[in-house]
Design a protein around this motif. Structure first.
Motif, PDB file in Angstrom:
ATOM      1  N   LYS A   1      51.718 -70.742  12.898  1.00  0.00           N
ATOM      2  CA  LYS A   1      52.192 -71.784  13.756  1.00  0.00           C
ATOM      3  C   LYS A   1      52.681 -71.813  14.956  1.00  0.00           C
ATOM      4  O   LYS A   1      53.020 -71.312  15.071  1.00  0.00           O
TER       5      LYS A   1
ATOM      6  N   MET B   1      60.391 -73.960  11.824  1.00  0.00           N
ATOM      7  CA  MET B   1      58.772 -73.381  11.350  1.00  0.00           C
ATOM      8  C   MET B   1      58.926 -73.270   9.981  1.00  0.00           C
ATOM      9  O   MET B   1      60.072 -72.013   9.494  1.00  0.00           O
TER      10      MET B   1
ATOM     11  N   GLU C   1      49.804 -66.471   7.969  1.00  0.00           N
ATOM     12  CA  GLU C   1      49.613 -68.467   8.591  1.00  0.00           C
ATOM     13  C   GLU C   1      50.120 -68.225   9.986  1.00  0.00           C
ATOM     14  O   GLU C   1      50.924 -66.787   9.923  1.00  0.00           O
TER      15      GLU C   1
ATOM     16  N   THR D   1      55.631 -69.549  19.177  1.00  0.00           N
ATOM     17  CA  THR D   1      54.293 -69.655  17.734  1.00  0.00           C
ATOM     18  C   THR D   1      54.835 -68.301  16.561  1.00  0.00           C
ATOM     19  O   THR D   1      56.210 -67.150  17.427  1.00  0.00           O
TER      20      THR D   1
END
Lengths: 110, 116
Positions: free
Chosen positions: A56, A47, A54, A62
């Protein structure tokens, strides 16, 4: 120059347990990358985070970037043996150059 | 997803010889490629930035005459280790960034160089 500090350096968890890896930067991050590497192999992109706050997710992983953009965490839920490997955080700017943390080695015991 | 390949995956050469490592972006055009080296149980260290059609930019402490980089096309960059010595033995990894404007960066599988 910017430096990235990862913690912990190594981690052994029982399969099914959750875990968190942290990455702290000495300077404000422009872009924060998470990669996974198996020893002697290339890096698998997980990621990338750019905005403060933020978050994701991909499958059971995660990643979050704090509001100040100086710290990121990678959380794995219900770990599996396939999650084992070396996790690297990298800081990058518009040039694309990446500076990496020292890595966190994860072992997952079945 | 974007795929980056490297060739060879491993190479053994004698001290004093030169070795060329190729990095290819297979399904996208890479305006910029990067070369890293990694020592055992250590993190990656950036060696140089390779831009298509221009000279590579080397990081401080990296000898540009020893590590020759050529980025002849939008899908190929090469790293040549000249007059290799045992201390050049390492894991060399390239990465590529596309021309689309996003900042995702994709890494090759690496090349293990052993100089005897």
């Amino acid at each position: 120059s910017q430096e990235l500090e990862q913690s912990p350096q190594s981690l052994i968890v029982q399969e099914g347990k959750n875990l968190t890896i942290n990455c702290t930067s000495s300077k404000t991050l422009y872009g924060l990358y998470w990669y996974k590497q198996k020893y002697g192999e290339g890096l698998i992109f997980l990621m990338m985070l750019q905005k403060g706050g933020e978050e994701k997710s991909h499958e059971k992983i995660t990643a979050k970037l704090d509001e100040k953009k100086q710290q990121s965490s990678l959380h794995i839920t219900a770990s599996q043996p396939s999650h084992a490997g070396i996790y690297l955080c990298g800081a990058g700017g518009y040039t694309g150059k990446l500076i990496f943390g020292q890595g966190t080695t994860l072992q997952v015991k079945p | 997803g974007a795929v980056v390949s490297q060739h060879p995956s491993w190479v053994i050469c004698k001290s004093g010889t030169s070795v060329k490592i190729e990095c290819r972006s297979l399904d996208f055009q890479a305006t910029t490629m990067f070369w890293y080296r990694q020592f055992p149980k250590q993190s990656l260290m950036l060696m140089a930035t390779s831009n298509e059609g221009s000279k590579a930019t080397y990081e401080q402490g990296v000898e540009k005459d020893k590590f020759l980089i050529n980025h002849a096309s939008l899908t190929l960059s090469t790293l040549t280790v000249t007059s290799a010595h045992p201390e050049d033995s390492s894991f060399y990894i390239c990465s590529a960034r596309g021309a689309s404007g996003d900042y995702e960066q994709y890494f090759g599988p690496g090349t293990r160089l052993t100089v005897t």
